[in-house]
Design an enzyme around this catalytic site. Structure first.
Site, mmCIF file in Angstrom:
data_model
loop_
_atom_site.group_PDB
_atom_site.id
_atom_site.type_symbol
_atom_site.label_atom_id
_atom_site.label_comp_id
_atom_site.label_asym_id
_atom_site.label_seq_id
_atom_site.Cartn_x
_atom_site.Cartn_y
_atom_site.Cartn_z
ATOM 1 N N ARG A 111 32.524 32.010 48.565
ATOM 2 C CA ARG A 111 32.496 33.462 48.658
ATOM 3 C C ARG A 111 33.475 33.917 49.724
ATOM 4 O O ARG A 111 33.375 33.512 50.880
ATOM 5 C CB ARG A 111 31.083 33.902 49.021
ATOM 6 C CG ARG A 111 30.925 35.390 49.046
ATOM 7 C CD ARG A 111 29.505 35.763 48.809
ATOM 8 N NE ARG A 111 28.623 35.309 49.877
ATOM 9 C CZ ARG A 111 27.490 35.916 50.173
ATOM 10 N NH1 ARG A 111 27.110 36.952 49.499
ATOM 11 N NH2 ARG A 111 26.736 35.477 51.131
ATOM 12 N N THR A 115 35.641 40.152 51.006
ATOM 13 C CA THR A 115 35.411 40.915 49.761
ATOM 14 C C THR A 115 34.066 40.566 49.111
ATOM 15 O O THR A 115 33.597 41.290 48.243
ATOM 16 C CB THR A 115 36.518 40.601 48.731
ATOM 17 O OG1 THR A 115 36.414 39.201 48.411
ATOM 18 C CG2 THR A 115 37.905 40.886 49.257
ATOM 19 N N ASP A 212 21.492 30.673 54.685
ATOM 20 C CA ASP A 212 22.482 30.087 53.773
ATOM 21 C C ASP A 212 21.889 28.806 53.163
ATOM 22 O O ASP A 212 21.657 27.822 53.870
ATOM 23 C CB ASP A 212 23.771 29.781 54.541
ATOM 24 C CG ASP A 212 24.875 29.333 53.605
ATOM 25 O OD1 ASP A 212 25.890 30.016 53.508
ATOM 26 O OD2 ASP A 212 24.703 28.267 52.949
ATOM 27 N N ASP A 215 23.922 25.577 53.724
ATOM 28 C CA ASP A 215 23.814 25.084 55.102
ATOM 29 C C ASP A 215 22.454 24.452 55.363
ATOM 30 O O ASP A 215 22.346 23.417 56.029
ATOM 31 C CB ASP A 215 24.028 26.236 56.097
ATOM 32 C CG ASP A 215 25.505 26.568 56.269
ATOM 33 O OD1 ASP A 215 26.348 25.733 55.888
ATOM 34 O OD2 ASP A 215 25.808 27.664 56.789
#
Ligand code: URA
Length: 223
Positions: A111, A115, A212, A215
């Site tokens: 990602r 943006t 995340d 992660d």
């Protein structure tokens, strides 16, 4: 949910094991090994739900005592699990354990932090499938957040000739924004998820979420 799921294609699975394991993976003090196993248990419940309409076919089976007609997964139907790298890897092992003959076709996107749009870096799908109508695709990503990578992945399979009715998106946690983006782009897409959370923060993370997922799974998050 009425507004974003007019076609009734969003299945929020209600199961005590979903709630229980969700609480474990949300907890920031849960270590990577416990996170991984709780995510797998959640994945098992969701994938079982996602594949419940796979077609069966009669095949003769010889037991030690007699011949009988038995139902097996239709051998003419090819099952594809498509984990979106990297967090989707947390679901692909359980998927492969449940249906060992399935094809695992990884797709990779990261990602762009500015943006929030997906940037492709890996695509293990063939340019063309020989019998696309005989294929069922299950896209695996624990987190349906903005929906950008989900939309990109569904679009890829449509481009490869797979019918939208034969694609299911499986996520553990979803944001309303992601559900809306996916079901607006593809009203016929089936979505299976354990929970729709409150929404996204300004960085596109699900709230309250679990952080995340990549992660947490791969222990790469700095405390
Ligand atoms: N991806 C994640 O891993 N977590 C989020 O909250 C959103 C996207």
């Amino acid at each position: 949910m009425e507004k974003i799921d007019e076609a009734g294609r969003v299945n929020v699975v209600k199961h005590p094991l979903c709630e229980h394991n969700l609480s474990i993976i949300r907890d920031k003090n849960t270590d990577a090994d416990v996170f991984k196993s709780a995510l797998k248990r959640l994945g098992t419940v969701l994938i079982l739900e996602a594949v419940k309409d796979l077609p069966l076919k009669n095949y003769p089976v010889q037991t030690p005592l007699a011949q009988c007609n038995s139902l097996l997964l239709d051998k003419d139907i090819r099952i594809i699990f498509a984990p979106i790298l990297r967090a989707g890897l947390g679901l692909s092992d359980v998927a492969a354990e449940l249906i060992p003959n399935a094809s695992i076709q990884h797709v990779g996107m990261y990602r762009d932090e500015i943006t929030l749009k997906p940037v492709w870096y890996y695509d293990k799908t063939p340019v063309e499938y020989s019998s696309p109508d005989n294929i069922r695709v299950f896209i695996l990503d624990p987190m349906l957040a903005t929906g950008n990578s989900a939309v990109a992945t569904v679009s890829l399979f449509l481009k490869r000739g797979i019918c939208i009715n034969n694609i299911t998106f499986v996520s553990i946690l979803s944001a309303p924004e992601g559900i809306l983006a996916l079901s607006t782009a593809f009203p016929e897409l089936k979505i299976v998820t354990a929970k729709i959370d409150e929404g996204l923060n300004s960085r596109g993370y699900i709230l309250p979420g679990l952080g995340d997922a990549g992660d947490r799974l791969f222990n790469t998050f700095e405390k």
